[in-house]
Design a protein around this motif. Sequence first.
Motif, PDB file in Angstrom:
ATOM      1  N   ILE A 119       0.837  -1.204   0.000  1.00 24.17           N
ATOM      2  CA  ILE A 119       0.000   0.000   0.000  1.00 24.17           C
ATOM      3  C   ILE A 119       0.867   1.247   0.000  1.00 24.17           C
ATOM      4  O   ILE A 119       0.616   2.210  -0.743  1.00 24.17           O
ATOM      5  CB  ILE A 119      -0.939  -0.004   1.219  1.00 24.17           C
ATOM      6  N   GLY A 120       1.905   1.236   0.834  1.00 27.27           N
ATOM      7  CA  GLY A 120       2.804   2.379   0.871  1.00 27.27           C
ATOM      8  C   GLY A 120       3.453   2.635  -0.474  1.00 27.27           C
ATOM      9  O   GLY A 120       3.506   3.775  -0.949  1.00 27.27           O
ATOM     10  N   GLY A 121       3.947   1.569  -1.096  1.00 25.38           N
ATOM     11  CA  GLY A 121       4.573   1.715  -2.404  1.00 25.38           C
ATOM     12  C   GLY A 121       3.602   2.211  -3.458  1.00 25.38           C
ATOM     13  O   GLY A 121       3.946   3.047  -4.304  1.00 25.38           O
ATOM     14  N   LEU A 122       2.357   1.715  -3.393  1.00 22.72           N
ATOM     15  CA  LEU A 122       1.342   2.111  -4.376  1.00 22.72           C
ATOM     16  C   LEU A 122       0.978   3.580  -4.230  1.00 22.72           C
ATOM     17  O   LEU A 122       0.909   4.321  -5.223  1.00 22.72           O
ATOM     18  CB  LEU A 122       0.098   1.237  -4.209  1.00 22.72           C
ATOM     19  N   VAL A 123       0.745   4.031  -2.996  1.00 21.88           N
ATOM     20  CA  VAL A 123       0.373   5.428  -2.766  1.00 21.88           C
ATOM     21  C   VAL A 123       1.508   6.360  -3.183  1.00 21.88           C
ATOM     22  O   VAL A 123       1.278   7.391  -3.832  1.00 21.88           O
ATOM     23  CB  VAL A 123       0.001   5.657  -1.285  1.00 21.88           C
ATOM     24  N   LEU A 124       2.735   6.010  -2.833  1.00 21.69           N
ATOM     25  CA  LEU A 124       3.873   6.860  -3.193  1.00 21.69           C
ATOM     26  C   LEU A 124       4.115   6.850  -4.702  1.00 21.69           C
ATOM     27  O   LEU A 124       4.486   7.878  -5.284  1.00 21.69           O
ATOM     28  CB  LEU A 124       5.123   6.401  -2.451  1.00 21.69           C
ATOM     29  N   ALA A 125       3.904   5.688  -5.331  1.00 24.26           N
ATOM     30  CA  ALA A 125       4.072   5.623  -6.789  1.00 24.26           C
ATOM     31  C   ALA A 125       3.017   6.482  -7.483  1.00 24.26           C
ATOM     32  O   ALA A 125       3.307   7.168  -8.479  1.00 24.26           O
ATOM     33  CB  ALA A 125       3.965   4.170  -7.255  1.00 24.26           C
ATOM     34  N   THR A 126       1.799   6.466  -6.954  1.00 19.23           N
ATOM     35  CA  THR A 126       0.732   7.288  -7.528  1.00 19.23           C
ATOM     36  C   THR A 126       1.053   8.772  -7.390  1.00 19.23           C
ATOM     37  O   THR A 126       0.689   9.583  -8.252  1.00 19.23           O
ATOM     38  CB  THR A 126      -0.611   6.981  -6.830  1.00 19.23           C
ATOM     39  N   GLY A 127       1.759   9.123  -6.324  1.00 11.75           N
ATOM     40  CA  GLY A 127       2.116  10.519  -6.083  1.00 11.75           C
ATOM     41  C   GLY A 127       3.428  10.932  -6.700  1.00 11.75           C
ATOM     42  O   GLY A 127       3.959  11.996  -6.355  1.00 11.75           O
ATOM     43  N   THR A 128       3.981  10.124  -7.581  1.00 12.84           N
ATOM     44  CA  THR A 128       5.236  10.455  -8.264  1.00 12.84           C
ATOM     45  C   THR A 128       4.934  10.976  -9.661  1.00 12.84           C
ATOM     46  O   THR A 128       4.317  10.278 -10.475  1.00 12.84           O
ATOM     47  CB  THR A 128       6.146   9.223  -8.353  1.00 12.84           C
ATOM     48  N   ASP A 129       5.328  12.192  -9.956  1.00 16.65           N
ATOM     49  CA  ASP A 129       5.074  12.781 -11.268  1.00 16.65           C
ATOM     50  C   ASP A 129       5.914  12.101 -12.342  1.00 16.65           C
ATOM     51  O   ASP A 129       6.993  11.568 -12.062  1.00 16.65           O
ATOM     52  CB  ASP A 129       5.402  14.282 -11.244  1.00 16.65           C
ATOM     53  N   ALA A 130       5.411  12.113 -13.556  1.00 13.57           N
ATOM     54  CA  ALA A 130       6.119  11.509 -14.677  1.00 13.57           C
ATOM     55  C   ALA A 130       7.491  12.156 -14.845  1.00 13.57           C
ATOM     56  O   ALA A 130       7.627  13.381 -14.799  1.00 13.57           O
ATOM     57  CB  ALA A 130       5.299  11.665 -15.961  1.00 13.57           C
ATOM     58  N   GLY A 131       8.499  11.309 -15.017  1.00 17.03           N
ATOM     59  CA  GLY A 131       9.853  11.802 -15.195  1.00 17.03           C
ATOM     60  C   GLY A 131      10.582  12.102 -13.905  1.00 17.03           C
ATOM     61  O   GLY A 131      11.740  12.524 -13.944  1.00 17.03           O
ATOM     62  N   HIS A 132       9.923  11.912 -12.762  1.00 12.10           N
ATOM     63  CA  HIS A 132      10.535  12.162 -11.464  1.00 12.10           C
ATOM     64  C   HIS A 132      10.850  10.841 -10.770  1.00 12.10           C
ATOM     65  O   HIS A 132      10.116   9.865 -10.909  1.00 12.10           O
ATOM     66  CB  HIS A 132       9.626  13.004 -10.570  1.00 12.10           C
ATOM     67  N   LEU A 133      11.936  10.833 -10.030  1.00  9.16           N
ATOM     68  CA  LEU A 133      12.359   9.625  -9.336  1.00  9.16           C
ATOM     69  C   LEU A 133      11.680   9.480  -7.978  1.00  9.16           C
ATOM     70  O   LEU A 133      11.367   8.369  -7.547  1.00  9.16           O
ATOM     71  CB  LEU A 133      13.886   9.635  -9.154  1.00  9.16           C
ATOM     72  N   PHE A 134      11.409  10.615  -7.332  1.00  5.43           N
ATOM     73  CA  PHE A 134      10.848  10.577  -5.983  1.00  5.43           C
ATOM     74  C   PHE A 134       9.421  11.117  -5.975  1.00  5.43           C
ATOM     75  O   PHE A 134       9.089  12.014  -6.765  1.00  5.43           O
ATOM     76  CB  PHE A 134      11.721  11.396  -5.017  1.00  5.43           C
ATOM     77  N   PRO A 135       8.575  10.593  -5.081  1.00  5.43           N
ATOM     78  CA  PRO A 135       7.182  11.070  -5.008  1.00  5.43           C
ATOM     79  C   PRO A 135       7.103  12.484  -4.457  1.00  5.43           C
ATOM     80  O   PRO A 135       8.057  12.987  -3.843  1.00  5.43           O
ATOM     81  CB  PRO A 135       6.512  10.067  -4.061  1.00  5.43           C
ATOM     82  N   ASN A 136       5.963  13.133  -4.667  1.00  4.39           N
ATOM     83  CA  ASN A 136       5.734  14.441  -4.070  1.00  4.39           C
ATOM     84  C   ASN A 136       5.582  14.300  -2.559  1.00  4.39           C
ATOM     85  O   ASN A 136       5.182  13.242  -2.053  1.00  4.39           O
ATOM     86  CB  ASN A 136       4.465  15.074  -4.652  1.00  4.39           C
ATOM     87  N   ASP A 137       5.851  15.383  -1.860  1.00  5.29           N
ATOM     88  CA  ASP A 137       5.758  15.350  -0.404  1.00  5.29           C
ATOM     89  C   ASP A 137       4.338  15.021   0.064  1.00  5.29           C
ATOM     90  O   ASP A 137       4.143  14.319   1.057  1.00  5.29           O
ATOM     91  CB  ASP A 137       6.218  16.693   0.170  1.00  5.29           C
ATOM     92  N   HIS A 138       3.342  15.527  -0.674  1.00  5.33           N
ATOM     93  CA  HIS A 138       1.958  15.297  -0.244  1.00  5.33           C
ATOM     94  C   HIS A 138       1.560  13.828  -0.347  1.00  5.33           C
ATOM     95  O   HIS A 138       0.582  13.396   0.280  1.00  5.33           O
ATOM     96  CB  HIS A 138       0.990  16.176  -1.045  1.00  5.33           C
ATOM     97  N   ALA A 139       2.321  13.036  -1.141  1.00  9.23           N
ATOM     98  CA  ALA A 139       2.024  11.610  -1.232  1.00  9.23           C
ATOM     99  C   ALA A 139       2.238  10.927   0.118  1.00  9.23           C
ATOM    100  O   ALA A 139       1.520   9.979   0.472  1.00  9.23           O
ATOM    101  CB  ALA A 139       2.885  10.954  -2.306  1.00  9.23           C
ATOM    102  N   TYR A 140       3.233  11.394   0.871  1.00 13.30           N
ATOM    103  CA  TYR A 140       3.472  10.846   2.205  1.00 13.30           C
ATOM    104  C   TYR A 140       2.308  11.176   3.146  1.00 13.30           C
ATOM    105  O   TYR A 140       1.930  10.363   3.996  1.00 13.30           O
ATOM    106  CB  TYR A 140       4.779  11.393   2.772  1.00 13.30           C
ATOM    107  N   THR A 141       1.741  12.378   2.993  1.00 10.30           N
ATOM    108  CA  THR A 141       0.583  12.739   3.808  1.00 10.30           C
ATOM    109  C   THR A 141      -0.607  11.848   3.473  1.00 10.30           C
ATOM    110  O   THR A 141      -1.330  11.395   4.371  1.00 10.30           O
ATOM    111  CB  THR A 141       0.211  14.210   3.579  1.00 10.30           C
ATOM    112  N   THR A 142      -0.806  11.593   2.182  1.00 11.75           N
ATOM    113  CA  THR A 142      -1.897  10.713   1.769  1.00 11.75           C
ATOM    114  C   THR A 142      -1.718   9.313   2.345  1.00 11.75           C
ATOM    115  O   THR A 142      -2.674   8.702   2.858  1.00 11.75           O
ATOM    116  CB  THR A 142      -1.961  10.633   0.234  1.00 11.75           C
ATOM    117  N   ALA A 143      -0.495   8.799   2.276  1.00 12.60           N
ATOM    118  CA  ALA A 143      -0.219   7.467   2.828  1.00 12.60           C
ATOM    119  C   ALA A 143      -0.457   7.448   4.337  1.00 12.60           C
ATOM    120  O   ALA A 143      -0.966   6.462   4.883  1.00 12.60           O
ATOM    121  CB  ALA A 143       1.219   7.062   2.509  1.00 12.60           C
TER     122      ALA A 143
END
Length: 486
Positions: free
Chosen positions: A415-439
């Motif tokens: 679940i953590g990987g899925l939420v963070l992957a969903t919050g990662t913009d195309a062409g970026h290696l790391f997820p957005n900070d708000h993805a951690y809040t969502t998780a």
Amino acid sequence: MTGRTPERSETRLLVPALMFIALVVAAVASLGTPLITSVATTFHVSLDSAQWTLTVALLSGAVATPVLGRLGAGPHRRATILATLAVVVVGSALTVLPLPFAGLLIGRAAQGVGVGLTALMMGVARDHLPEERSTATIALISVVSIIGAGVGYPLTALLTEIGGVRTAYGFGLLVTAVAFLTAWRSLPAAPEGRSAHVSVPGALVLAGGLFLVLFLTGQRSLWSRHLAVAVILAVVAVLLLCVWTAFELRSTTPLIDVRAVRHPAVAGANLAMFVGGSGMYLLLTLITRYAQTPHGAGYGFGLTTFVAGLVLVPFSVLGFVAGKLTPRVRTRIADPVLLAGSAVIVGGGFVLFAAARSNLAELLVAMGVLGFGVGSFSAAMPGVILAVTPKSETSSAMSFNYVVRSVGYSLGSAIGGLVLATGTDAGHLFPNDHAYTTAALVGIAAMAVTALIATALARQRPPEINPTAATATATASMPGQDRSSQ
């Protein structure tokens, strides 16, 4: 007085032996976590391939746990423990030898088998210690099986930085060899009158179902790139588990007594373990990953593997403190209420992480809160299950709970990987900070559900259970159980 001295001395040695063995098998099984990058570099494989050094240990542990639990309920428990530790030692040796990557995976699979010994340590404690002391010891065994990762993570990361990945795995070989010698010298034989039969067909069907479940929860790329294959494997997993359940209900010597698992206390505890375990592992994953994210992502602290491992120290320390305190609190508060309170504490850790993570101190506080919640949750869990479980079935009952925990942990990681992957913009290696809040919000929801389950369990539980009656009732519900073992 003098005639009782050897017995007291033996009991004094037994408790630290049980704790040490449980800590070692948990720490060694988690060795893959801090070493994934180093393994990829050393063996010239991809990070996804290196991830299997952790996944394969988790899979083998989940598959072996119910089998070891059933064997541990029989007369050959000591031999089972020694044989399993011998397998772990051999596996540890394979991780140190200059073998190709496949040899390392085989060694890690053998190391993972040792996870199934935790429930057997509980069975030994319940059989050979006075009731009050066995309760406290079982609670601590449950806790050290959780915090073992926090102990092993920074140490193996440091050894990797000093001498490479082989040095870190060499540490695993050393401590597993010591654990084997400790078990050989300290663990007594099981009480007479026990019997345990392992159904090979049932074990194979369960192993296949569990393997597919854990494999699918850990392979996010399979769901995104080959959805049809993932769905087919999921259907096969469900069918295998359904076939196994039907087989167990008809068997006179079940691997895991499904009828006993349906007891409201046991079913509720396992459901709480599944949902709560997914939430607990999710927060552990989020904090460690956030701490290692480089500053260039706009957040994170860019910690090295070793320093990131030190972030787990508050988790381990406060988890152990909670484990020591919980047996005393249990004299005043029922175990299901403790489970609910622990879930609320872990939920508080999620709230802290969601609201405040701008500096490292805040992460340390969140990790400490998580450790205290996980420690108290783990210490209270055995009491709920063992209150309606006869001594002879301690290992088997707790083994099932640990399988549920493994699946919950895998789900939390996925679940953590899925939420963070969903919050990662195309062409970026790391997820957005708000993805951690969502998780974190997902984790808060999981812990709220866990608290509700435990609260419902507390309302359904009788105010007082006679231990003798509980044992007799639980025994009567187990087909094929040898009553003489009681």
